[in-house]
Design a protein around this motif. Sequence first.
Motif, mmCIF file in Angstrom:
data_model
loop_
_atom_site.group_PDB
_atom_site.id
_atom_site.type_symbol
_atom_site.label_atom_id
_atom_site.label_comp_id
_atom_site.label_asym_id
_atom_site.label_seq_id
_atom_site.Cartn_x
_atom_site.Cartn_y
_atom_site.Cartn_z
ATOM 1 N N GLN A 144 -10.060 2.190 -4.632
ATOM 2 C CA GLN A 144 -8.947 3.041 -3.238
ATOM 3 C C GLN A 144 -8.723 4.083 -4.761
ATOM 4 N N PHE A 145 -8.188 5.037 -4.205
ATOM 5 C CA PHE A 145 -7.762 6.281 -5.857
ATOM 6 C C PHE A 145 -6.357 6.554 -4.488
ATOM 7 N N SER A 146 -6.006 6.572 -3.374
ATOM 8 C CA SER A 146 -4.916 7.125 -2.767
ATOM 9 C C SER A 146 -4.500 6.102 -1.554
ATOM 10 N N HIS A 147 -3.502 6.263 -1.062
ATOM 11 C CA HIS A 147 -3.286 6.045 0.364
ATOM 12 C C HIS A 147 -2.655 6.834 1.478
ATOM 13 N N THR A 148 -3.039 8.169 1.048
ATOM 14 C CA THR A 148 -2.996 9.758 1.633
ATOM 15 C C THR A 148 -4.271 10.387 1.683
ATOM 16 N N PRO A 149 -3.990 11.213 2.283
ATOM 17 C CA PRO A 149 -5.352 11.902 2.029
ATOM 18 C C PRO A 149 -5.110 13.078 1.162
ATOM 19 N N GLY A 150 -3.706 13.737 0.956
ATOM 20 C CA GLY A 150 -3.614 14.610 -0.351
ATOM 21 C C GLY A 150 -3.919 15.965 -0.127
ATOM 22 N N GLU A 151 -4.416 16.451 0.854
ATOM 23 C CA GLU A 151 -4.900 17.387 1.681
ATOM 24 C C GLU A 151 -3.829 17.840 2.500
ATOM 25 N N VAL A 152 -4.212 20.056 2.269
ATOM 26 C CA VAL A 152 -3.324 20.021 3.547
ATOM 27 C C VAL A 152 -3.814 21.589 4.502
ATOM 28 N N GLU A 153 -3.087 21.371 5.228
ATOM 29 C CA GLU A 153 -3.294 22.363 6.503
ATOM 30 C C GLU A 153 -2.588 23.292 5.855
ATOM 31 N N VAL A 154 -3.151 24.893 6.173
ATOM 32 C CA VAL A 154 -2.686 25.848 5.830
ATOM 33 C C VAL A 154 -3.024 26.911 6.487
ATOM 34 N N ILE A 155 -2.465 27.868 6.439
ATOM 35 C CA ILE A 155 -2.692 29.049 7.711
ATOM 36 C C ILE A 155 -2.657 30.333 7.023
#
Length: 335
Positions: free
Chosen positions: A104-115
Amino acid sequence: MKQTILRLAVGALSLGALAPAVHADEKLTLIVGGMEKQIYLPAKLAERLGYFKEQGLDVELINEAAGVDAENELVAGTVQGVVGFYDHTIDLQAKGKYIESVVQFSHTPGEVEVISTRLANKVKSPADFRGLTLGVTGLGSSTNFLTQYLGVSHGVQTSEMTSLAVGAGNTFIAAIKQGKIDGGMTTEPTVSRLVNGGDAKVLIDLRSPESTQKWLGGLYPAASLYMQNDWVQSHKATVQKLTNAFVKTLHYINTHSADEITAQMPTDYYAGDRTAYVKALAGGKVTFIPDGRMPESGPPTVLKVLSSFDKAVAGHKIDLSKTYTTEFVSAVQVK
């Protein structure tokens, strides 16, 4: 003359039998759901640092824009593993296919919802997703899963918003600029390129544990190395070698600066702005797990998220113990 040739041939065969065998590196193919994405950085970094070779592995990394396409290649048996989001293990088990996170590399998505900046004054939260077209890497991808959950958890049904597959990087940026999407879920370095260029603003940040817990209700293990359960059981020695290489890479990330890590990566990953890449990585290092171990609270959170909108998952009993293993990371000794 014939006797002489025969004796030389026999001698050569004897010497060949006595000479130590030369073993070629074991060949493996891993598919990465977006090689240039910082969330999947451990794959290319392990290669660049020589950690695969160190384990006697010849690993070919194949780039694939969307995780959903990567998982299809794995299930078809054309690759041995995927560097992608853990949530696919749950989604596929609901469909009768068993894959598991090995590291498991990460414990959060590391993603961002942009608008898009043209809508930034109107869209303040996921409750405003109704009627919007939101970009995702692919339909059925993890970015699609997360976007749908954010909407549903704020009262917007999946039928009331549109997900459009636009990939990542340049294609995502073009879709924002051309007005094909109103916003969407993406990662670094695409986020920085959009924000710095004035084309989009950050709406929801899923990089830190704190923000992930706020929006998703707990830690959300994401980037990982996942493989078919049966293949893992029948190739344990190989899986351990891969795990050794990746855990050593995660340790390197944890003990080196963003600038030092960036120096190891291909220059085209910077997208022409090394400073922005380093800055984004410095902030994003918090997503990575130093020892590659799955956080115990993570899988139930992912199951809860998927069950909120995915009828296939909600309608099945999911055995989370079969979606990940800590057997191999537990055996690693980082030097």
